[in-house]
Design a protein around this motif. Structure first.
Motif, mmCIF file in Angstrom:
data_model
loop_
_atom_site.group_PDB
_atom_site.id
_atom_site.type_symbol
_atom_site.label_atom_id
_atom_site.label_comp_id
_atom_site.label_asym_id
_atom_site.label_seq_id
_atom_site.Cartn_x
_atom_site.Cartn_y
_atom_site.Cartn_z
ATOM 1 N N ASN A 72 7.939 -0.027 -7.150
ATOM 2 C CA ASN A 72 8.340 0.839 -8.244
ATOM 3 C C ASN A 72 7.124 1.199 -9.104
ATOM 4 O O ASN A 72 5.993 0.866 -8.775
ATOM 5 C CB ASN A 72 9.425 0.178 -9.098
ATOM 6 C CG ASN A 72 9.007 -1.210 -9.583
ATOM 7 O OD1 ASN A 72 7.833 -1.467 -9.816
ATOM 8 N ND2 ASN A 72 9.977 -2.109 -9.738
ATOM 9 N N ASN A 73 7.380 1.875 -10.207
ATOM 10 C CA ASN A 73 6.279 2.340 -11.056
ATOM 11 C C ASN A 73 5.457 1.188 -11.631
ATOM 12 O O ASN A 73 4.266 1.347 -11.919
ATOM 13 C CB ASN A 73 6.827 3.201 -12.204
ATOM 14 C CG ASN A 73 7.433 4.491 -11.686
ATOM 15 O OD1 ASN A 73 7.062 4.968 -10.616
ATOM 16 N ND2 ASN A 73 8.370 5.056 -12.431
ATOM 17 N N LYS A 74 6.089 0.022 -11.819
ATOM 18 C CA LYS A 74 5.375 -1.111 -12.402
ATOM 19 C C LYS A 74 4.262 -1.616 -11.486
ATOM 20 O O LYS A 74 3.335 -2.277 -11.945
ATOM 21 C CB LYS A 74 6.356 -2.245 -12.709
ATOM 22 C CG LYS A 74 7.356 -1.917 -13.811
ATOM 23 C CD LYS A 74 8.277 -3.107 -14.089
ATOM 24 C CE LYS A 74 9.272 -2.768 -15.189
ATOM 25 N NZ LYS A 74 10.176 -3.911 -15.472
ATOM 26 N N LEU A 75 4.357 -1.288 -10.205
ATOM 27 C CA LEU A 75 3.356 -1.734 -9.255
ATOM 28 C C LEU A 75 1.981 -1.155 -9.590
ATOM 29 O O LEU A 75 0.955 -1.766 -9.304
ATOM 30 C CB LEU A 75 3.765 -1.321 -7.831
ATOM 31 C CG LEU A 75 2.957 -1.888 -6.667
ATOM 32 C CD1 LEU A 75 2.999 -3.404 -6.666
ATOM 33 C CD2 LEU A 75 3.492 -1.351 -5.344
ATOM 34 N N GLU A 76 1.978 0.010 -10.226
ATOM 35 C CA GLU A 76 0.710 0.645 -10.596
ATOM 36 C C GLU A 76 -0.073 -0.192 -11.603
ATOM 37 O O GLU A 76 -1.286 -0.057 -11.732
ATOM 38 C CB GLU A 76 0.973 2.037 -11.172
ATOM 39 C CG GLU A 76 1.637 2.992 -10.183
ATOM 40 C CD GLU A 76 1.978 4.326 -10.805
ATOM 41 O OE1 GLU A 76 1.698 4.485 -12.015
ATOM 42 O OE2 GLU A 76 2.504 5.198 -10.097
ATOM 43 N N ARG A 184 5.323 -2.486 9.776
ATOM 44 C CA ARG A 184 4.089 -3.074 9.253
ATOM 45 C C ARG A 184 3.264 -1.959 8.597
ATOM 46 O O ARG A 184 3.037 -0.902 9.188
ATOM 47 C CB ARG A 184 3.299 -3.710 10.399
ATOM 48 C CG ARG A 184 1.927 -4.176 10.019
ATOM 49 C CD ARG A 184 1.155 -4.655 11.240
ATOM 50 N NE ARG A 184 1.560 -5.993 11.626
ATOM 51 C CZ ARG A 184 1.122 -6.617 12.724
ATOM 52 N NH1 ARG A 184 0.312 -5.990 13.557
ATOM 53 N NH2 ARG A 184 1.511 -7.833 13.006
ATOM 54 N N ILE A 185 2.826 -2.218 7.368
ATOM 55 C CA ILE A 185 2.099 -1.212 6.609
ATOM 56 C C ILE A 185 0.598 -1.441 6.757
ATOM 57 O O ILE A 185 0.069 -2.462 6.306
ATOM 58 C CB ILE A 185 2.503 -1.240 5.118
ATOM 59 C CG1 ILE A 185 4.028 -1.121 4.980
ATOM 60 C CG2 ILE A 185 1.820 -0.120 4.359
ATOM 61 C CD1 ILE A 185 4.616 0.109 5.615
ATOM 62 N N ILE A 186 -0.086 -0.489 7.380
ATOM 63 C CA ILE A 186 -1.519 -0.587 7.606
ATOM 64 C C ILE A 186 -2.311 -0.198 6.354
ATOM 65 O O ILE A 186 -3.394 -0.714 6.102
ATOM 66 C CB ILE A 186 -1.944 0.321 8.781
ATOM 67 C CG1 ILE A 186 -1.152 -0.026 10.037
ATOM 68 C CG2 ILE A 186 -3.442 0.189 9.063
ATOM 69 C CD1 ILE A 186 -1.370 -1.426 10.537
ATOM 70 N N GLU A 187 -1.740 0.717 5.563
ATOM 71 C CA GLU A 187 -2.428 1.214 4.370
ATOM 72 C C GLU A 187 -1.504 1.058 3.158
ATOM 73 O O GLU A 187 -0.943 2.041 2.655
ATOM 74 C CB GLU A 187 -2.843 2.669 4.553
ATOM 75 C CG GLU A 187 -3.784 3.180 3.481
ATOM 76 C CD GLU A 187 -4.299 4.575 3.781
ATOM 77 O OE1 GLU A 187 -4.936 5.171 2.896
ATOM 78 O OE2 GLU A 187 -4.066 5.071 4.899
ATOM 79 N N PRO A 188 -1.304 -0.173 2.671
ATOM 80 C CA PRO A 188 -0.403 -0.396 1.544
ATOM 81 C C PRO A 188 -1.051 0.042 0.230
ATOM 82 O O PRO A 188 -2.261 0.275 0.177
ATOM 83 C CB PRO A 188 -0.190 -1.909 1.558
ATOM 84 C CG PRO A 188 -1.483 -2.434 2.104
ATOM 85 C CD PRO A 188 -1.944 -1.421 3.119
ATOM 86 N N PRO A 189 -0.275 0.158 -0.844
ATOM 87 C CA PRO A 189 -0.877 0.425 -2.159
ATOM 88 C C PRO A 189 -1.906 -0.645 -2.495
ATOM 89 O O PRO A 189 -1.783 -1.795 -2.076
ATOM 90 C CB PRO A 189 0.330 0.362 -3.111
ATOM 91 C CG PRO A 189 1.512 0.636 -2.252
ATOM 92 C CD PRO A 189 1.190 0.062 -0.906
ATOM 93 N N LYS A 190 -2.917 -0.272 -3.240
ATOM 94 C CA LYS A 190 -4.016 -1.188 -3.534
ATOM 95 C C LYS A 190 -3.545 -2.515 -4.138
ATOM 96 O O LYS A 190 -4.037 -3.583 -3.754
ATOM 97 C CB LYS A 190 -5.043 -0.525 -4.456
ATOM 98 C CG LYS A 190 -6.309 -1.359 -4.669
ATOM 99 C CD LYS A 190 -7.332 -0.625 -5.505
ATOM 100 C CE LYS A 190 -8.637 -1.421 -5.616
ATOM 101 N NZ LYS A 190 -8.459 -2.773 -6.149
ATOM 102 N N PRO A 191 -2.598 -2.532 -5.115
ATOM 103 C CA PRO A 191 -2.150 -3.826 -5.654
ATOM 104 C C PRO A 191 -1.568 -4.746 -4.579
ATOM 105 O O PRO A 191 -1.760 -5.963 -4.639
ATOM 106 C CB PRO A 191 -1.096 -3.433 -6.690
ATOM 107 C CG PRO A 191 -1.459 -2.052 -7.099
ATOM 108 C CD PRO A 191 -1.973 -1.403 -5.844
ATOM 109 N N ILE A 192 -0.867 -4.177 -3.595
ATOM 110 C CA ILE A 192 -0.303 -4.982 -2.509
ATOM 111 C C ILE A 192 -1.416 -5.521 -1.617
ATOM 112 O O ILE A 192 -1.432 -6.707 -1.255
ATOM 113 C CB ILE A 192 0.693 -4.149 -1.675
ATOM 114 C CG1 ILE A 192 1.907 -3.742 -2.531
ATOM 115 C CG2 ILE A 192 1.148 -4.932 -0.447
ATOM 116 C CD1 ILE A 192 2.763 -4.897 -2.989
ATOM 117 N N GLN A 193 -2.369 -4.662 -1.275
ATOM 118 C CA GLN A 193 -3.490 -5.101 -0.441
ATOM 119 C C GLN A 193 -4.296 -6.186 -1.147
ATOM 120 O O GLN A 193 -4.702 -7.189 -0.532
ATOM 121 C CB GLN A 193 -4.380 -3.906 -0.102
ATOM 122 C CG GLN A 193 -5.488 -4.203 0.890
ATOM 123 C CD GLN A 193 -4.992 -4.332 2.316
ATOM 124 O OE1 GLN A 193 -4.015 -5.046 2.591
ATOM 125 N NE2 GLN A 193 -5.652 -3.658 3.241
#
Length: 264
Positions: A72-76, A184-193
């Motif tokens: 969600n937006n909080k992930l940013e 499987r996500i190869i290019e996840p959002p930066k906070p997840i990576q």
């Protein structure tokens, strides 16, 4: 031993040696486990016509702990690593499928309880065949796995030939019912990576060379490279080579020279 037989044996040995050499040059196929397959990536449920509203939150597997992070937006705003328990969904473990005998009192097919010594923290998988793994998610303690109440048990079906997809089924039914696919996500959002990299931090090694070329096997370059101070996770070692996973904008796996990596 006749001369003909000796020639045949020598031919067999030569062929086997050439096969081993070719296998070494191409990186080979090492034994893999369920955790090898699940860890180091984020996973989400696949959206399709049957499941147009599939939850797009991220599932992260690491050291038999499962983390759930809402997309969600909080992930940013990033992820609070110090409050890691906030994302902790529970433990997970694996087990072999048990029989479904017909129980007259229940008037239905019922699971035979899983023996306590048949619950594992990891299991080997096939590199050539379809794998069907049964998993208990969200446990409070792995040592006290729900060996009788298996309503939470799931079935994961996957193949290394299609390593970015898992078919997810309801394992507690005599004939597992498909819930959907997990991607499987190869290019996840930066906070997840960054969170995945944080979880794997004890397994990372620094590059010490100015430039370290990445190979998709032991002789063909990917034209990608790492630079000094980059960090990669060591997945496998073969002679003078290391298979690494790099957590950058994209998750990259490949082979680099062992001499390019710190030794301690």
């Amino acid at each position: 031993m006749t001369k003909t037989l000796i020639i045949i044996l020598l031919a067999i040995l030569s062929c086997d040696a050439q096969t081993q050499k070719k296998d070494m040059l191409n990186g080979g196929t090492s034994a893999r486990t369920v955790n090898d397959f699940l860890e180091g990536y984020a996973w989400i449920y696949e959206k399709n016509d049957n499941y147009p509203h599939a939850d797009q939150s991220f599932w992260i597997y690491n050291d038999n702990k499962l983390y759930f992070i809402k997309n969600n937006n909080k992930l940013e705003n990033g992820i609070d690593y110090l409050n890691i328990a906030k994302y902790f969904y529970g433990f997970y473990c694996f087990f072999p499928r048990t029989p479904f005998p017909y129980i007259e009192s229940a008037r239905n097919n019922v699971y035979t309880p899983i023996p306590k010594d048949s619950v594992f923290l990891d299991m080997p998988i096939s590199s050539t065949k379809m794998n069907e793994i049964f998993i208990l998610e969200g446990l409070d303690k792995i040592e006290e796995a729900y060996t009788e109440m298996q309503y939470r048990a799931m079935s994961y079906s996957f193949s290394l030939a299609q390593s970015n997809y898992i078919e997810t089924n309801r394992a507690w039914l005599p004939v597992p019912g498909t819930i959907g696919g997990t991607l499987r996500i190869i290019e996840p959002p930066k906070p997840i990576q960054d969170f995945i990299k944080y979880l794997r931090r004890d397994k990372l090694k620094k590059i010490v060379s100015t430039k370290s070329d990445i190979y998709n096997n032991l002789r063909i370059s990917t034209k990608m490279y790492l630079i000094k101070e980059d960090e990669g996770e060591i997945l496998e070692e073969k002679n003078d080579w290391l298979k690494i996973r790099y957590y950058g904008k994209k998750t990259i796996e490949g082979w680099i020279k062992k001499s390019d990596v710190e030794t301690n």
